[in-house]
Write a protein that holds these residues in place. Structure first.
Motif, PDB file in Angstrom:
ATOM      1  N   GLU A  73      -3.774   1.559   5.769  1.00 19.43           N
ATOM      2  CA  GLU A  73      -3.469   0.096   4.954  1.00 19.43           C
ATOM      3  C   GLU A  73      -3.433  -1.202   5.454  1.00 19.43           C
ATOM      4  OE1 GLU A  73      -0.755   1.752   8.688  1.00 19.43           O
ATOM      5  OE2 GLU A  73      -2.276   2.782   6.983  1.00 19.43           O
ATOM      6  N   HIS A  87      -6.277   7.660  -1.311  1.00 21.73           N
ATOM      7  CA  HIS A  87      -4.844   7.352  -1.291  1.00 21.73           C
ATOM      8  C   HIS A  87      -4.968   5.027  -1.154  1.00 21.73           C
ATOM      9  CE1 HIS A  87      -3.077  10.658  -0.303  1.00 21.73           C
ATOM     10  NE2 HIS A  87      -3.067  10.744   0.926  1.00 21.73           N
ATOM     11  N   ARG A  99      -3.602  -2.127  -7.898  1.00 22.41           N
ATOM     12  CA  ARG A  99      -3.113  -3.585  -7.198  1.00 22.41           C
ATOM     13  C   ARG A  99      -3.615  -5.218  -8.961  1.00 22.41           C
ATOM     14  NH1 ARG A  99      -1.895  -7.812  -3.758  1.00 22.41           N
ATOM     15  NH2 ARG A  99      -2.636  -9.180  -3.515  1.00 22.41           N
ATOM     16  N   TYR A 122       0.826  -1.402  -0.295  1.00 23.36           N
ATOM     17  CA  TYR A 122       0.057   0.105   0.110  1.00 23.36           C
ATOM     18  C   TYR A 122       0.645   1.466   0.064  1.00 23.36           C
ATOM     19  CZ  TYR A 122      -2.198   3.217   2.340  1.00 23.36           C
ATOM     20  OH  TYR A 122      -3.779   4.849   2.943  1.00 23.36           O
ATOM     21  N   SER A 131      -1.195   6.957 -10.887  1.00 25.30           N
ATOM     22  CA  SER A 131      -2.677   5.854 -10.972  1.00 25.30           C
ATOM     23  C   SER A 131      -3.602   6.412 -12.596  1.00 25.30           C
ATOM     24  CB  SER A 131      -3.766   5.446 -10.681  1.00 25.30           C
ATOM     25  OG  SER A 131      -4.923   4.124 -10.680  1.00 25.30           O
ATOM     26  N   TYR A 167      -6.718  -1.599   2.854  1.00 25.12           N
ATOM     27  CA  TYR A 167      -6.215  -1.768   1.346  1.00 25.12           C
ATOM     28  C   TYR A 167      -6.048  -3.669   1.734  1.00 25.12           C
ATOM     29  CZ  TYR A 167      -2.869  -3.095  -1.814  1.00 25.12           C
ATOM     30  OH  TYR A 167      -1.804  -3.448  -3.141  1.00 25.12           O
ATOM     31  N   ASP A 220       2.481   2.049  -2.979  1.00 22.73           N
ATOM     32  CA  ASP A 220       2.301   2.235  -4.252  1.00 22.73           C
ATOM     33  C   ASP A 220       1.580   3.214  -4.467  1.00 22.73           C
ATOM     34  OD1 ASP A 220       2.441   0.040  -6.151  1.00 22.73           O
ATOM     35  OD2 ASP A 220       0.292  -1.089  -4.936  1.00 22.73           O
ATOM     36  N   LEU A 221       1.373   4.323  -3.043  1.00 21.10           N
ATOM     37  CA  LEU A 221       1.397   5.727  -2.942  1.00 21.10           C
ATOM     38  C   LEU A 221       2.528   6.734  -3.527  1.00 21.10           C
ATOM     39  CD1 LEU A 221       0.311   6.182   0.889  1.00 21.10           C
ATOM     40  CD2 LEU A 221      -1.116   6.302  -0.954  1.00 21.10           C
ATOM     41  N   SER A 239      -4.409   3.250  -4.314  1.00 18.71           N
ATOM     42  CA  SER A 239      -3.751   1.567  -4.361  1.00 18.71           C
ATOM     43  C   SER A 239      -4.094   1.358  -4.366  1.00 18.71           C
ATOM     44  CB  SER A 239      -2.644   1.701  -3.066  1.00 18.71           C
ATOM     45  OG  SER A 239      -1.905   2.812  -2.420  1.00 18.71           O
TER      46      SER A 239
END
Length: 650
Positions: free
Chosen positions: A480, A448, A456, A407, A415, A483, A410-411, A452
């Motif tokens: 987190e 956020h 995925r 998580y 995207s 996620y 990927d921030l 993230s």
């Protein structure tokens, strides 16, 4: 998003410094690293000797209920207990959103509160919690009121000058290697944390869409500064507005930013009034629904069996409901709290002694299913959901920690879904205080998580139904862990097939639902055929959002309790229960396409949640039916493989 003729704008906060060299530039950039930013002990220092601002992020769970065995539990501090109703917003607190000379847009709804004494749900850091949380007995679950969001710190710092520069889609933002934005959601350039003396600026990754970068950088700016009146004010729109270089726009943008004193200041009387008006889940606005209809308990007394049509003279319309029911505590909740306390056991703790993972005592495991269907006490829901997901996915604490690191990683990445996510964030659970203020902590965490999670699975990406699911989880877990929960729903609960292009899992669930209707309610199935009503026309939103937008919040939580225990069959059973209750309305002689579709597209208010869950428990406890459901899923897979699936549904 921006016109080519618009000039770059600088937002400058009022400063206590006479020397311009002591202005603090909070532009975030390739030296900004979310992994370090979310380290709660990290502080960022300006390049002067005298100016300091603590930018540590407060990212504890958005939870109306903290961990029952945490050593630092939270207590409500509002001047009144949470109301058990859904009151309308108070006139002295609901200010119209101040905009930055926006073009005409649809109305916006914003996220969560961030104060020392506030009794809100929270994402606060452990150090903040320690400052105000009274010690509570280790084995006593915390009070059910939402914990405060942000806590005061002993250190007081002067107001720095904050220079925020909205980015314009001019050529200087586009990397030299590619003048054309890429549609790929994964391209990035690695970030590095610079020394405290260097200025930081968030720069677009190679091929990143300019509008998407503007969204991402805006959320990064506001992670550093925060927003004023989080949870109480409407907030100022920044990503969907045309920002022009006017003094009024600068002043409004400046006024909406939080200063260093925002966390430690006393709550105003109107803010305390808002807190006292919240229901037990943090809602203070009655959600707007076009059609509220009663889901009566009478038909749920009879088990699911083969039945014929009822009286042809039955009404085609269900009983309307004027408002949602009060979100009051169940009568037996305190007794169930004690039972769950005896049933759960601690599996591991962190270095501070707080519980990291839970398990079910072996001697109590046989009671788990029954107690889940009777309703998980809300203060134990976080722990219970964690246990149920771990048991179902056969994964533990290490898997959750690994997903949490993904998580944060990927921030750092862009995207291609960021613009759409930003459009959907302010209209997700808008009546909840956590998600009320535009760009408040709740909305930022929701952005956020969805950002993230969109990275995925490249096949699923992002779909709108993910928002209500993530927002509900944020009420109980930190980002987190939300996620990680979404990832387990995706991988282990087959939500991948629900979100994937073409929605194959949705069509499979609908096929199973239709087979049950055909075998148990043949007249209802015939009525759907007669009026040419496809199941996808009314049931799609049920499965896509896990009923988050179709039943009251407290009912949704009860359904999710059972879903995390049973898996994907649960929501097929919920769909069948609704059709079962309204079967006489559907087969009525006065029923037609419009009345049936309107009825099944309504917002359902159960007369009694216990009756609904008990009926579902009996249905899914039928082993023969569960085997048939598994067989029908295999049959659907064969139909898809042979290309005959399009002819198999209503």
């Amino acid at each position: 998003m921006y016109g080519d003729d618009e000039e770059q704008t600088s937002w400058t906060a009022s400063s206590t410094f006479e020397d311009p060299s002591k202005e603090l530039d909070l532009t975030l950039g390739d030296s900004f690293n979310y992994s370090n930013f979310f380290n709660h002990r990290t502080s960022y220092v300006s390049n002067t000797d005298t100016t300091f601002i603590d930018l540590s992020s407060d990212m504890k769970p958005f939870s109306t209920l903290s961990n029952p065995h945490d050593r630092t539990p939270l207590s409500a501090t509002s001047n009144g207990s949470a109301n058990s109703s859904y009151p309308l917003p108070l006139s002295n607190h609901a200010h119209g959103r101040d905009t930055l000379e926006l073009p005409t847009r649809s109305k916006r709804v914003p996220p969560i509160p961030t104060r020392s004494q506030s009794a809100l749900t929270s994402c606060s850091s452990s150090s903040d919690l320690d400052a105000v949380s009274p010690p509570v007995s280790h084995l006593t679950p915390p009070h059910n009121h939402p914990p405060s969001l942000l806590r005061s710190r002993e250190r007081h710092v002067p107001e720095p000058t904050v220079v925020l520069t909205p980015l314009q889609p001019t050529s200087f933002l586009i990397p030299p290697s590619s003048q054309t934005p890429s549609s790929s959601p994964t391209t990035k350039q690695p970030s590095k944390l610079s020394s405290p003396s260097s200025k930081t600026s968030l720069v677009p990754s190679e091929g990143e869409d300019v509008d998407a970068f503007h969204v991402r950088s805006t959320y990064a700016h506001l992670d550093a500064t925060g927003v004023r009146g989080d949870g109480y004010e409407e907030g100022v729109e920044r990503t969907r507005a045309r920002i022009r270089a006017s003094k009024g726009s600068e002043l409004r943008a400046e006024a909406a930013l939080a200063g260093p004193s925002e966390k430690s200041r006393d709550l105003e009387a109107r803010e305390l009034n808002v807190l006292s008006s919240l229901d037990r889940y943090g809602f203070f606005i009655v959600p707007s629904h076009d059609r509220l209809v009663l889901l009566p308990s009478g038909p749920l007394v009879k088990r699911l069996t083969s039945v014929r049509a009822g009286s042809k003279s039955a009404p085609s319309h269900a009983v309307s409901v004027s408002s949602l029911p009060a979100a009051s505590s169940p009568l037996k909740e305190q007794m169930r709290v004690a039972k769950w306390d005896r049933m759960l056991e601690v599996l591991s703790r962190d270095s501070g002694g707080n519980v990291e993972s839970w398990g079910i005592k072996a001697s109590k495991a046989h009671k788990l299913r029954q107690r889940v269907y009777k309703g998980i006490p809300d203060r134990w829901r976080r722990a219970a959901w964690e246990v149920l997901m771990s048991r179902f996915s056969k994964s533990g604490r290490k898997a959750i920690e690994k997903l949490g690191s993904h998580y944060l990683q990927d921030l750092e990445k862009p995207s291609s879904y960021d613009v759409q996510i930003d459009l959907d964030v302010p209209r997700t659970i808008s009546g909840h205080i956590m998600f009320h203020t535009r760009y408040g902590l709740g909305q930022r965490c929701l952005f956020h998580v969805l950002h993230s999670f969109s990275l995925r699975c490249h096949q699923c990406g992002y779909v709108q139904g993910m928002g209500p699911i993530a927002a509900t989880l944020l009420c109980y877990f930190e980002p987190e862990k939300v996620y990680a929960a979404l990832s387990r729903l995706h991988d282990n609960y087959n939500m991948h097939t629900i979100f994937a292009p073409g929605f194959p899992g949705l069509l499979q669930a609908i096929y199973v639902q239709e087979r049950i209707m055909e075998s148990k309610m043949p007249d209802v199935y015939a009525a759907f055929k007669k009026h040419m009503i496809s199941t996808t026309s009314y049931a799609t939103k049920w499965y896509i959002t896990l009923f988050a937008n179709s039943v009251p919040f407290q009912t949704q939580l009860r359904l999710w309790d059972a879903y995390l225990l049973e898996g994907e069959d649960l929501f097929v059973a919920v769909a069948i229960s609704i059709v079962w209750v309204y079967r006489d309305h559907i087969t009525s002689s006065s029923a037609n396409f419009e009345t049936i579709l309107s009825l099944l597209s309504s917002f359902f208010v159960p007369e009694d949640d216990d009756s609904l869950l008990s009926w579902i428990e009996r249905m899914l406890g039928n082993k023969k039916l569960r085997l048939q459901m598994a067989q029908w899923r295999q049959d659907w897979a064969e139909l898809v493989a042979s290309g005959k699936d399009s002819e198999a549904l209503l």
